[in-house]
Design a protein around this motif. Structure first.
Motif, PDB file in Angstrom:
ATOM      1  N   ILE A 160       1.079  -1.912  -7.690  1.00 41.37           N
ATOM      2  CA  ILE A 160      -0.037  -1.882  -6.747  1.00 41.37           C
ATOM      3  C   ILE A 160       0.397  -1.903  -5.283  1.00 41.37           C
ATOM      4  O   ILE A 160      -0.421  -1.657  -4.393  1.00 41.37           O
ATOM      5  CB  ILE A 160      -1.019  -3.051  -7.018  1.00 41.37           C
ATOM      6  N   LEU A 161       1.666  -2.193  -5.024  1.00 33.95           N
ATOM      7  CA  LEU A 161       2.178  -2.134  -3.664  1.00 33.95           C
ATOM      8  C   LEU A 161       2.540  -0.705  -3.294  1.00 33.95           C
ATOM      9  O   LEU A 161       3.114   0.035  -4.093  1.00 33.95           O
ATOM     10  CB  LEU A 161       3.414  -3.021  -3.504  1.00 33.95           C
ATOM     11  N   GLY A 162       2.231  -0.339  -2.064  1.00 29.79           N
ATOM     12  CA  GLY A 162       2.563   0.996  -1.593  1.00 29.79           C
ATOM     13  C   GLY A 162       4.000   1.093  -1.102  1.00 29.79           C
ATOM     14  O   GLY A 162       4.805   0.174  -1.302  1.00 29.79           O
ATOM     15  N   GLU A 163       4.321   2.170  -0.441  1.00 32.49           N
ATOM     16  CA  GLU A 163       5.672   2.411   0.065  1.00 32.49           C
ATOM     17  C   GLU A 163       6.087   1.295   1.021  1.00 32.49           C
ATOM     18  O   GLU A 163       5.355   0.950   1.950  1.00 32.49           O
ATOM     19  CB  GLU A 163       5.720   3.752   0.795  1.00 32.49           C
ATOM     20  N   ASN A 164       7.253   0.715   0.756  1.00 27.27           N
ATOM     21  CA  ASN A 164       7.788  -0.400   1.541  1.00 27.27           C
ATOM     22  C   ASN A 164       6.877  -1.633   1.519  1.00 27.27           C
ATOM     23  O   ASN A 164       6.986  -2.504   2.392  1.00 27.27           O
ATOM     24  CB  ASN A 164       8.053   0.020   2.991  1.00 27.27           C
ATOM     25  N   GLY A 165       6.002  -1.725   0.527  1.00 27.80           N
ATOM     26  CA  GLY A 165       5.187  -2.924   0.375  1.00 27.80           C
ATOM     27  C   GLY A 165       6.067  -4.119   0.032  1.00 27.80           C
ATOM     28  O   GLY A 165       7.172  -3.959  -0.504  1.00 27.80           O
ATOM     29  N   ASP A 166       5.606  -5.302   0.351  1.00 24.79           N
ATOM     30  CA  ASP A 166       6.468  -6.460   0.128  1.00 24.79           C
ATOM     31  C   ASP A 166       5.704  -7.672  -0.396  1.00 24.79           C
ATOM     32  O   ASP A 166       4.476  -7.747  -0.329  1.00 24.79           O
ATOM     33  CB  ASP A 166       7.249  -6.836   1.396  1.00 24.79           C
ATOM     34  N   ASP A 212      -5.360  -0.647  -7.612  1.00 23.59           N
ATOM     35  CA  ASP A 212      -4.766   0.563  -8.161  1.00 23.59           C
ATOM     36  C   ASP A 212      -3.358   0.777  -7.606  1.00 23.59           C
ATOM     37  O   ASP A 212      -2.907   0.047  -6.713  1.00 23.59           O
ATOM     38  CB  ASP A 212      -5.655   1.764  -7.824  1.00 23.59           C
ATOM     39  N   LYS A 213      -2.703   1.771  -8.086  1.00 19.85           N
ATOM     40  CA  LYS A 213      -1.336   2.087  -7.672  1.00 19.85           C
ATOM     41  C   LYS A 213      -1.256   2.318  -6.158  1.00 19.85           C
ATOM     42  O   LYS A 213      -2.088   3.029  -5.586  1.00 19.85           O
ATOM     43  CB  LYS A 213      -0.850   3.334  -8.417  1.00 19.85           C
ATOM     44  N   ASN A 214      -0.273   1.691  -5.536  1.00 19.63           N
ATOM     45  CA  ASN A 214       0.024   1.867  -4.105  1.00 19.63           C
ATOM     46  C   ASN A 214      -1.112   1.431  -3.178  1.00 19.63           C
ATOM     47  O   ASN A 214      -1.174   1.856  -2.026  1.00 19.63           O
ATOM     48  CB  ASN A 214       0.372   3.332  -3.799  1.00 19.63           C
ATOM     49  N   GLU A 215      -2.003   0.558  -3.647  1.00 24.99           N
ATOM     50  CA  GLU A 215      -3.189   0.227  -2.858  1.00 24.99           C
ATOM     51  C   GLU A 215      -2.951  -0.873  -1.812  1.00 24.99           C
ATOM     52  O   GLU A 215      -3.655  -0.934  -0.806  1.00 24.99           O
ATOM     53  CB  GLU A 215      -4.331  -0.180  -3.780  1.00 24.99           C
ATOM     54  N   VAL A 232      11.090  -6.722  -0.691  1.00 21.11           N
ATOM     55  CA  VAL A 232      10.546  -5.419  -0.304  1.00 21.11           C
ATOM     56  C   VAL A 232      10.705  -4.430  -1.449  1.00 21.11           C
ATOM     57  O   VAL A 232      11.798  -4.283  -2.015  1.00 21.11           O
ATOM     58  CB  VAL A 232      11.260  -4.879   0.952  1.00 21.11           C
ATOM     59  N   LYS A 233       9.635  -3.773  -1.786  1.00 19.13           N
ATOM     60  CA  LYS A 233       9.656  -2.769  -2.859  1.00 19.13           C
ATOM     61  C   LYS A 233      10.549  -1.599  -2.459  1.00 19.13           C
ATOM     62  O   LYS A 233      10.432  -1.046  -1.377  1.00 19.13           O
ATOM     63  CB  LYS A 233       8.229  -2.269  -3.114  1.00 19.13           C
ATOM     64  N   ARG A 234      11.457  -1.240  -3.339  1.00 12.87           N
ATOM     65  CA  ARG A 234      12.293  -0.065  -3.102  1.00 12.87           C
ATOM     66  C   ARG A 234      11.585   1.168  -3.670  1.00 12.87           C
ATOM     67  O   ARG A 234      10.990   1.124  -4.742  1.00 12.87           O
ATOM     68  CB  ARG A 234      13.651  -0.220  -3.793  1.00 12.87           C
ATOM     69  N   CYS A 241     -16.621 -11.119  -3.191  1.00 16.72           N
ATOM     70  CA  CYS A 241     -16.829  -9.884  -3.960  1.00 16.72           C
ATOM     71  C   CYS A 241     -16.959 -10.284  -5.435  1.00 16.72           C
ATOM     72  O   CYS A 241     -15.986 -10.706  -6.052  1.00 16.72           O
ATOM     73  CB  CYS A 241     -15.662  -8.929  -3.762  1.00 16.72           C
ATOM     74  N   LYS A 242     -18.166 -10.141  -5.978  1.00 15.81           N
ATOM     75  CA  LYS A 242     -18.448 -10.654  -7.316  1.00 15.81           C
ATOM     76  C   LYS A 242     -17.978  -9.726  -8.435  1.00 15.81           C
ATOM     77  O   LYS A 242     -17.770 -10.177  -9.561  1.00 15.81           O
ATOM     78  CB  LYS A 242     -19.954 -10.904  -7.442  1.00 15.81           C
ATOM     79  N   GLU A 243     -17.826  -8.440  -8.145  1.00 13.59           N
ATOM     80  CA  GLU A 243     -17.388  -7.484  -9.160  1.00 13.59           C
ATOM     81  C   GLU A 243     -16.214  -6.666  -8.623  1.00 13.59           C
ATOM     82  O   GLU A 243     -16.333  -5.470  -8.367  1.00 13.59           O
ATOM     83  CB  GLU A 243     -18.542  -6.573  -9.570  1.00 13.59           C
ATOM     84  N   PRO A 244     -15.053  -7.301  -8.453  1.00 16.24           N
ATOM     85  CA  PRO A 244     -13.914  -6.622  -7.817  1.00 16.24           C
ATOM     86  C   PRO A 244     -13.398  -5.414  -8.575  1.00 16.24           C
ATOM     87  O   PRO A 244     -12.829  -4.498  -7.975  1.00 16.24           O
ATOM     88  CB  PRO A 244     -12.848  -7.721  -7.737  1.00 16.24           C
ATOM     89  N   GLU A 245     -13.602  -5.387  -9.892  1.00 18.83           N
ATOM     90  CA  GLU A 245     -13.107  -4.255 -10.679  1.00 18.83           C
ATOM     91  C   GLU A 245     -13.730  -2.934 -10.222  1.00 18.83           C
ATOM     92  O   GLU A 245     -13.118  -1.867 -10.359  1.00 18.83           O
ATOM     93  CB  GLU A 245     -13.389  -4.464 -12.163  1.00 18.83           C
ATOM     94  N   LYS A 246     -14.927  -3.004  -9.658  1.00 18.03           N
ATOM     95  CA  LYS A 246     -15.609  -1.792  -9.195  1.00 18.03           C
ATOM     96  C   LYS A 246     -14.916  -1.149  -8.006  1.00 18.03           C
ATOM     97  O   LYS A 246     -15.131   0.030  -7.711  1.00 18.03           O
ATOM     98  CB  LYS A 246     -17.058  -2.116  -8.822  1.00 18.03           C
ATOM     99  N   TYR A 247     -14.073  -1.925  -7.311  1.00 12.34           N
ATOM    100  CA  TYR A 247     -13.424  -1.408  -6.110  1.00 12.34           C
ATOM    101  C   TYR A 247     -11.968  -1.027  -6.339  1.00 12.34           C
ATOM    102  O   TYR A 247     -11.254  -0.708  -5.388  1.00 12.34           O
ATOM    103  CB  TYR A 247     -13.539  -2.426  -4.973  1.00 12.34           C
ATOM    104  N   LYS A 248     -11.544  -1.053  -7.578  1.00 17.97           N
ATOM    105  CA  LYS A 248     -10.175  -0.640  -7.870  1.00 17.97           C
ATOM    106  C   LYS A 248      -9.937   0.774  -7.363  1.00 17.97           C
ATOM    107  O   LYS A 248     -10.677   1.708  -7.695  1.00 17.97           O
ATOM    108  CB  LYS A 248      -9.919  -0.693  -9.382  1.00 17.97           C
TER     109      LYS A 248
END
Length: 213
Positions: free
Chosen positions: A142-148, A105-108, A210-212, A21-28
């Motif tokens: 950028i981690l979602g609920e219970n992301g680790d 992005d947040k929780n992605e 693990v994210k609280r 993916c050459k332009e990753p910022e576009k997929y944020k």
């Protein structure tokens, strides 16, 4: 010492348009659109030659994987592994990990892997460590609920530092081991560095944060 680049690596890497993916910022905020799938997304920071992440992608077709690497000649090897295996649930980003907040992005994300990163041993380099609290703050966002965060290293001092940083940032620590290859938590999925260090009899340290919520 300046890294010696292999001639032609950049051009060959850029030719793999289905995997790079050459332009990753576009997929944020819309990486699921990139994969055309509503699946969990796992990211490896510093994917190296790709043995670890391509093995995971092959074993878990229900998960989408993203490998990030700054060295193009190394990343090329990872991409070639994915091509050889015909993987459809993986892509790679040739970019600096410091820009991670511009890419996701947040929780992605659901999980972040950090394997055998540079320990940056000198005190003046401490903020460059990928488990420093400044990075962990970005991961939490950028981690979602219970992301680790899954972390492996051969460096005992870096491991102790990382445990303290994860605790400081209020991650819940799970499955801590100071000798992974003699542990019940070993899943057998290794990196190239891990195979090398283990063959030399070196201990491998691993933990999960693990994210609280």
């Amino acid at each position: 010492m300046r890294r010696r680049k292999k001639p032609g690596s950049k051009e060959k890497l850029l030719s793999y348009e289905d995997y790079l993916c050459k332009e990753p910022e576009k997929y944020k905020g819309r990486w699921k659109d990139y994969f055309h799938e509503e699946k969990l997304i796992h990211v490896e920071l510093g994917t190296g030659r790709g043995q670890f992440i391509t093995t995971l992608a092959e074993m878990n077709p229900h998960i989408c994987y993203i490998g990030i690497e700054i060295k193009e000649e190394v990343l090329l090897r990872a991409v070639e592994k994915a091509v050889d295996k015909g993987l459809k649930n993986i892509c790679f980003l040739w970019c600096d990990i410091n820009k991670i907040h511009d890419i996701f992005d947040k929780n992605e994300l659901s999980r972040i892997y950090i394997n055998f990163c540079d320990p940056w041993p000198k005190k003046r380099w401490v903020q460059r460590r990928l488990t420093h609290r400044n990075f962990l703050e970005k991961y939490k966002y950028i981690l979602g609920e219970n992301g680790d965060v899954h972390f492996k290293t051969d460096n005992e001092k870096l491991f102790e530092f990382s445990l303290n940083e994860l605790s400081y940032e209020n991650f819940r620590l799970n499955n801590i081991t100071f000798d992974l290859h003699h542990s019940e938590t070993n899943d057998g999925i290794t990196t190239e560095y891990e195979d090398k260090f283990s063959a030399l009899g070196m201990k491998i340290y691993r933990c999960e944060g693990v994210k609280r919520n």
